[in-house]
Write an enzyme that holds these catalytic residues in place. Structure first.
Site, short mmCIF file in Angstrom:
data_model
loop_
_atom_site.label_atom_id
_atom_site.label_comp_id
_atom_site.label_asym_id
_atom_site.label_seq_id
_atom_site.Cartn_x
_atom_site.Cartn_y
_atom_site.Cartn_z
CE1 TYR A 30 0.24 1.87 4.26
CE2 TYR A 30 0.51 -0.48 4.64
CZ TYR A 30 0.64 0.82 5.07
OH TYR A 30 1.16 1.08 6.31
CG ASP B 194 -3.04 -2.74 4.75
OD1 ASP B 194 -3.95 -1.89 4.81
OD2 ASP B 194 -2.38 -3.10 5.73
CG HIS C 20 -7.48 -3.64 8.19
ND1 HIS C 20 -7.78 -2.48 7.53
CD2 HIS C 20 -6.14 -3.73 8.24
CE1 HIS C 20 -6.64 -1.88 7.20
NE2 HIS C 20 -5.64 -2.61 7.63
CE1 TYR D 97 -4.18 -8.49 12.81
CE2 TYR D 97 -4.19 -6.80 11.11
CZ TYR D 97 -3.51 -7.55 12.06
OH TYR D 97 -2.17 -7.33 12.25
CG ASP E 94 -5.31 1.99 9.19
OD1 ASP E 94 -6.13 2.33 10.05
OD2 ASP E 94 -4.14 1.70 9.46
NE ARG F 32 0.53 6.29 9.36
CZ ARG F 32 1.76 6.03 9.82
NH1 ARG F 32 2.62 7.03 9.96
NH2 ARG F 32 2.14 4.83 10.15
CB ILE G 18 -8.23 10.71 12.30
CG1 ILE G 18 -8.63 10.02 13.61
CG2 ILE G 18 -9.26 11.77 11.92
CD1 ILE G 18 -8.61 10.92 14.84
N GLY G 19 -6.36 10.49 9.63
CA GLY G 19 -5.85 11.04 8.37
C GLY G 19 -6.21 10.16 7.17
CD1 TRP G 20 -4.21 5.35 7.81
CD2 TRP G 20 -3.74 6.01 5.73
NE1 TRP G 20 -2.90 4.99 7.56
CE2 TRP G 20 -2.59 5.39 6.28
CE3 TRP G 20 -3.69 6.51 4.44
CZ2 TRP G 20 -1.40 5.25 5.57
CZ3 TRP G 20 -2.49 6.38 3.72
CH2 TRP G 20 -1.37 5.76 4.28
#
Length: 612
Positions: free
Chosen positions: A25, A75, A121, A125, A132, A202, A204-206
């Site tokens: 990714y 990913d 995910h 998992y 993400d 990060r 939250i950024g994704w």
């Protein structure tokens, strides 16, 4: 930063501590960042880097080296965005990119899901949705759905975001937890809510990037579009609230500010700047958030960017990883997120830094075309071909056509200047031209190009003339006489003192591109202020009478003409020379500056628009 990255990863992209390259990714993130730089500059070296990297993985049959579908790891999806970019370009043997993208699409179709339909995910998992994962899967899924006509899948994309909003958003702060476990079985999961314990910036950024990027593809009429915009509108003030007032950047654990051990983190800061800047530019969130983005970007430059002795740029302070579960067990606590190592030039920071930088460059010049509309004629020029799904589509000098035949890149230049670009599929009338500031007519069809061509008639000429006189900006682009319906086009051009002649010049043989060379003289710098040398082949020179004047003359031939008519302006040239093939840097050598010329011309045209 893109050039520094390429210098450090000359022939392939090595991720983190890996000693061998693999489908990853972070690779997908970097290729998207480099694509943004390619679209921003028209420099073909960026496209070539993407192509060469992907070609190390994608075999002729479309299988992907090192990729395993049976892991159901979301990913693995992001490099698929580069596959879609490559497939939409004019180039040989590109079917393999479609086949490889189909593999990733099949993975998403079969990806295990929570009871309510959220993607796990990874297979290992189970029952877990991570923030993400929205970035990993949804922008690819949205673009694939749009290109290959899967409108039903947009509902599923919207559902993924809706589930995060339902289960991972904190009611008090509006921040979003890194993940939730539907089964509540994980040690990190709250027994009541299933949520992980902390707000990792990060993650939250994704999520924020995923929102603004998916909106690029979600159809305007889709009911879920307003829903996604509302999520971004909910998130933006939360990001602004937790922005560090001193540095303008954001902390690794976003809500813990100055708590011992916490630090300002680069990748999340870049992601937030990108999402806020793009969201404000696209009108999804109020314009005031562009101020937060600008302050954040200044903070990034001051706190994280470093110039090396060899002239390259580096990015400091990116946390190397952040996860949940696994071995050794990651419990999602504050202490856990602070325990992961910080890495210099981590790709998860460099990629978003380039994303953010491109947005900030656009923001700096976006006012040029604010509230202006550029209309491209789809009526007199109306050639069709089979699209990527086998259905009919209009192509050749259209905004949507990304192949060498299209105007996608020039349209992108206009849009980055703040313009709204629209297609005009109906004949010109007072009603259809109302609200159009710049009207571009390119290469009207001959009987050879369309079964029932629409020739420019007296009624159309009258309507266009009135529109120009009232202040409209008209662009006339012909073609060599064998490929353009010149007689009727000339009846229109004559109203403004312009004629396209029957002479053909700049006849280029093969790749002898210098035969298409034209030098911009000093007196044309008013229009082409950043351009020295351009390429136009097989063009029809102009013959001018008052009020038209020559802008560029070469060896006695008039190449560009400008006519001031009433309150309006007309620009004419005997070739559609700004189509993708000659602005994307892939075909002609780098000494030609057609991309820069397209940007110069777009800016000049917008400045000719009369204030209403």
């Amino acid at each position: 930063m893109a050039d520094s990255f390429i210098a450090n990863h000359k022939d392939s992209i090595l991720v983190g501590k890996n000693t061998a390259t693999k489908w990853d990714y972070e690779q997908g993130l970097m290729l998207k960042a480099i694509e943004k730089v390619w679209c921003r500059t028209g420099e073909g070296k960026y496209f070539e880097y993407i192509r060469k990297d992907i070609d190390q993985y994608v075999r002729p049959d479309g299988t992907i080296r090192t990729y395993r579908a049976d892991e159901f790891n979301i990913d693995n999806i992001p490099p698929g965005r580069a596959l879609l970019t490559l497939y939409q370009q004019s180039q040989p043997d590109k079917e393999k990119y479609k086949k490889a993208a189909d593999l990733l699409w099949r993975q998403l179709e079969q990806q295990p899901r929570t009871k309510e339909g959220g993607y796990w995910h990874k297979k290992r998992y189970p029952n877990q949705m991570w923030l993400d994962g929205l970035f990993m899967g949804e922008p690819f899924a949205a673009e694939y759905s749009l290109i290959f006509n899967h409108p039903e899948h947009f509902d599923d994309i919207v559902k993924q975001f809706a589930l995060i909003e339902k289960y991972a958003v904190d009611e008090k702060t509006g921040l979003v937890y890194h993940a939730y476990d539907e089964s509540r079985e994980q040690k990190w999961a709250d027994k009541k809510t299933g949520r992980s314990p902390s707000f990792w910036a990060r993650a939250i950024g994704w999520y924020a990037i995923a929102l603004v990027d998916v909106l690029d593809y979600l159809p305007a009429q889709h009911p879920g579009r307003a829903q996604l915009i509302s999520y971004l509108q909910r998130l933006a003030p939360v990001l602004a609230k937790y922005q560090d007032p001193e540095s303008g950047t954001w902390y690794q654990v976003i809500d813990q500010g100055k708590r011992a051990g916490n630090y300002l983190e680069a990748s999340a800061s870049c992601m937030f700047v990108y999402a806020l800047a793009k969201g404000a530019r696209m009108g999804y969130i109020p314009a005031k958030f562009a101020v937060n983005a600008k302050k954040g970007y200044q903070g990034i430059l001051q706190n994280f960017v470093e110039k090396e002795a060899n002239g390259t740029l580096s990015l400091n302070k990116t946390v190397s990883v952040g996860g949940l579960g696994g071995t050794p067990y990651r419990d999602g606590t504050y202490e856990y997120y602070l325990s992961e190592p910080i890495r210099k030039n981590d790709l998860k920071g460099i990629g978003p830094f380039i994303f953010a930088s491109v947005e900030m460059e656009i923001a700096a010049e976006n006012a040029v075309g604010k509230s202006k509309t550029v209309g491209l004629d789809y009526y007199f020029n109306h050639e069709t071909r089979k699209d990527l799904t086998g259905g009919p589509e209009q192509f050749h000098y259209t905004w949507e056509d990304r192949m060498h035949s299209g105007f996608w890149l020039w349209g992108n230049t206009f849009r980055e200047l703040g313009v709204k670009t629209v297609a005009l599929p109906a004949p010109p009338t007072a009603a259809s031209l109302k609200g159009i500031d710049v009207y571009i007519i390119v290469d009207p069809d001959t009987k050879k190009e369309a079964a029932e061509p629409h020739f420019i008639d007296d009624k159309s000429i009258s309507e266009i003339e009135k529109w120009v006189k009232a202040g409209g900006v008209l662009v006339l682009m012909a073609n060599d006489t064998a490929n353009c319906e010149i007689p009727h086009f000339n009846k229109l051009a004559a109203k403004f003192g312009i004629q396209f002649t029957s002479k053909n010049r700049n006849m280029v043989q093969g790749t002898q591109f210098e035969q298409g060379k034209l030098i911009i003289p000093a007196d044309a710098k008013a229009v082409f202020k950043n351009t020295e040398k351009i390429y136009i082949k097989e063009l029809s020179p102009l013959s001018l009478t008052s009020p038209a004047k020559a802008l560029l003359t070469d060896q006695g031939d008039i190449i560009f003409g400008v006519s001031k008519y009433g309150k309006g302006t007309v620009f004419a040239v005997g070739d559609p020379w700004l189509y993708n093939e000659y602005v994307d840097g892939r075909r002609i050598d780098t000494s030609f500056e057609n991309f820069e010329a397209g940007k110069d011309l777009a800016g000049w045209l917008l400045k000719q628009v009369v204030k209403k």
